[in-house]
Design an enzyme around this catalytic site. Structure first.
Site, short mmCIF file in Angstrom:
data_model
loop_
_atom_site.label_atom_id
_atom_site.label_comp_id
_atom_site.label_asym_id
_atom_site.label_seq_id
_atom_site.Cartn_x
_atom_site.Cartn_y
_atom_site.Cartn_z
N ASP A 1 -7.72 -4.82 8.61
CA ASP A 1 -7.28 -3.56 8.02
C ASP A 1 -7.14 -3.63 6.50
OD1 ASP A 1 -5.10 -5.22 7.89
OD2 ASP A 1 -3.69 -3.86 8.84
N GLU B 1 0.82 -1.21 0.00
CA GLU B 1 0.00 0.00 0.00
C GLU B 1 0.86 1.26 0.00
OE1 GLU B 1 -3.60 -1.82 2.75
OE2 GLU B 1 -1.76 -1.18 3.69
#
Ligand code: NAD
Length: 368
Positions: free
Chosen positions: A242, A71
């Site tokens: 998450d 990410e």
């Protein structure tokens, strides 16, 4: 010769990008003291969350694979830009690598100059724990003394230390499906002088606790916590859910009390909340910190903090580490950007000559 060229002639501007390696960050934390670092990062996070509307925010950009995710997390205000590179690979222990690895940059918005490049693996653990404590200070029952820690891996000591130093938690109830991870955590907590008890299941570990932290890693829709485990007044600090398809809380747990998150557009995609309909109510934690929204309303209420990790926390943590490194005179610099006498003659830098009349290096001329 144009004015622009004349202006820059003979004045190569060296960009010294500050650099914090993993070893340097560990040294900084040891010298400053981890309790002070957790408190410092919590304070920087609070300051930044209180000026929430100053920031240009977006959900992080995620590239998924079968086994994990990589990410990029950008954020900026009028002065600084920050990004973090971070992965999440729960099976990495097979390769003797951590689940989460990260680094990041702080840059000057006025010129785009990278001012700091830093490790963020250790710093992420500190900032995640500090953020959890900031949320819990606003949401957990005052006087909370016991916390269950479900998932005893890399983040767990940092979570325990943040809740001990910033909330006064005295006893940790531990469970992990990997008994070796719990052995490691017990040993580290003993060394730190923190009380702990290990249990054979999540159900047993959470019983009677004021706070429950779930910080497990598995790329699946897990149900670490189910509704019948939750007692009146508990605060749930859900850290490990998450990522899309990676959750820890049974959907009905989220219906037991108000849910709080970091940045709603990101949390709806990545948090445990991804299981809920688009109109499921949620409050961004900055609103509670700034007094614009209510947190806990009674001692019996269950509160849920659905943490995913937001770029602004990394911006705060990068600022903190930069400032402490400067205070301790531990700043190193690296040459990341070429120093050019004429910024339009980047090619000339290849020849090692940063002046105006840079000859083309022989190898380059031949290759061309
Ligand atoms: P880790 O791999 O070091 O530790 C995770 C532990 O969870 C392992 O010991 C594993 O055995 C245990 N576990 C897996 N399934 C379990 C289960 N069903 N019951 C009990 N234990 C179980 O990972 P880590 O670095 O400690 O990270 C933990 C989680 O936190 C990861 O999912 C990571 O993505 C997440 N994380 C979130 C944030 C955030 O800001 N929200 C920040 C960092 C990490």
């Amino acid at each position: 010769m144009s004015n622009h060229t004349r202006l820059h002639k003979d004045t190569a501007r060296r960009v010294n990008t500050r650099y914090l390696s993993a070893e340097r960050v560990a040294e900084i934390i040891n010298r400053k003291g981890i309790a002070e670092c957790l408190a410092g990062v919590a304070s920087y996070i609070t300051q930044d969350f209180l000026r929430w509307t100053d920031f240009d925010k977006c959900p992080r950009m995620a590239n998924h694979s079968e086994v994990g995710v990589i990410e990029l997390m950008p954020v900026s205000d009028a002065r600084s830009y920050a990004f973090k590179y971070v992965n999440g690979h729960p099976s990495n222990y097979r390769y003797n690598l951590p689940t989460v690895m990260a680094f990041g940059v702080l840059a000057d918005v006025a010129t785009g100059t990278p001012e700091l490049i830093s490790e963020l693996t250790i710093t992420t653990a500190i900032r995640t724990a500090a953020m959890s404590a900031v949320a819990a200070r606003a949401l957990a029952r005052p006087g909370s003394k016991t916390m269950a820690l479900i998932g005893n891996g890399a983040q767990s000591e940092f979570q325990a230390l943040a809740f001990h130093h910033l909330l006064g938690i005295e006893m940790f109830h531990l469970f992990d499906i990997d008994a070796g991870a719990t052995d490691k955590l017990v040993a580290n907590l003993n060394r730190l002088g923190l009380g702990s008890r290990r249990f054979d299941s999540t159900r047993e570990a959470v019983t009677g606790c004021h706070i429950v932290t779930t910080v497990t890693a598995d790329k699946t829709n897990a149900t670490i916590l189910t509704p019948e485990m939750i007692e009146p007044g508990m605060h749930i600090n859900g850290v490990g859910g998450d990522c899309p398809g990676k959750t820890e809380l049974h959907a009905d747990v989220l219906r037991l009390g108000p849910v709080f998150c970091e940045f709603e557009p990101q949390s709806r995609i990545e948090g445990d909340m991804q299981q809920m309909p688009a109109d499921f109510p949620v409050t961004e934690i900055w609103q509670v910190l700034s007094g614009q929204a209510t947190g806990r309303t009674s001692p019996e209420q269950v509160t849920i903090y659905d943490s995913v990790g937001f770029a602004l926390e990394d911006y705060s943590a990068l600022r903190y580490m930069r400032d402490v490194a400067a205070e301790l005179k531990m700043t190193e610099t690296i040459s990341l950007i070429p120093a050019l006498a004429n910024p339009k003659n980047l090619f000339g830098f290849l020849g090692g000559n940063r002046g105006e009349q840079t000859p083309v290096p022989a190898e380059v001329a031949l290759a061309a």
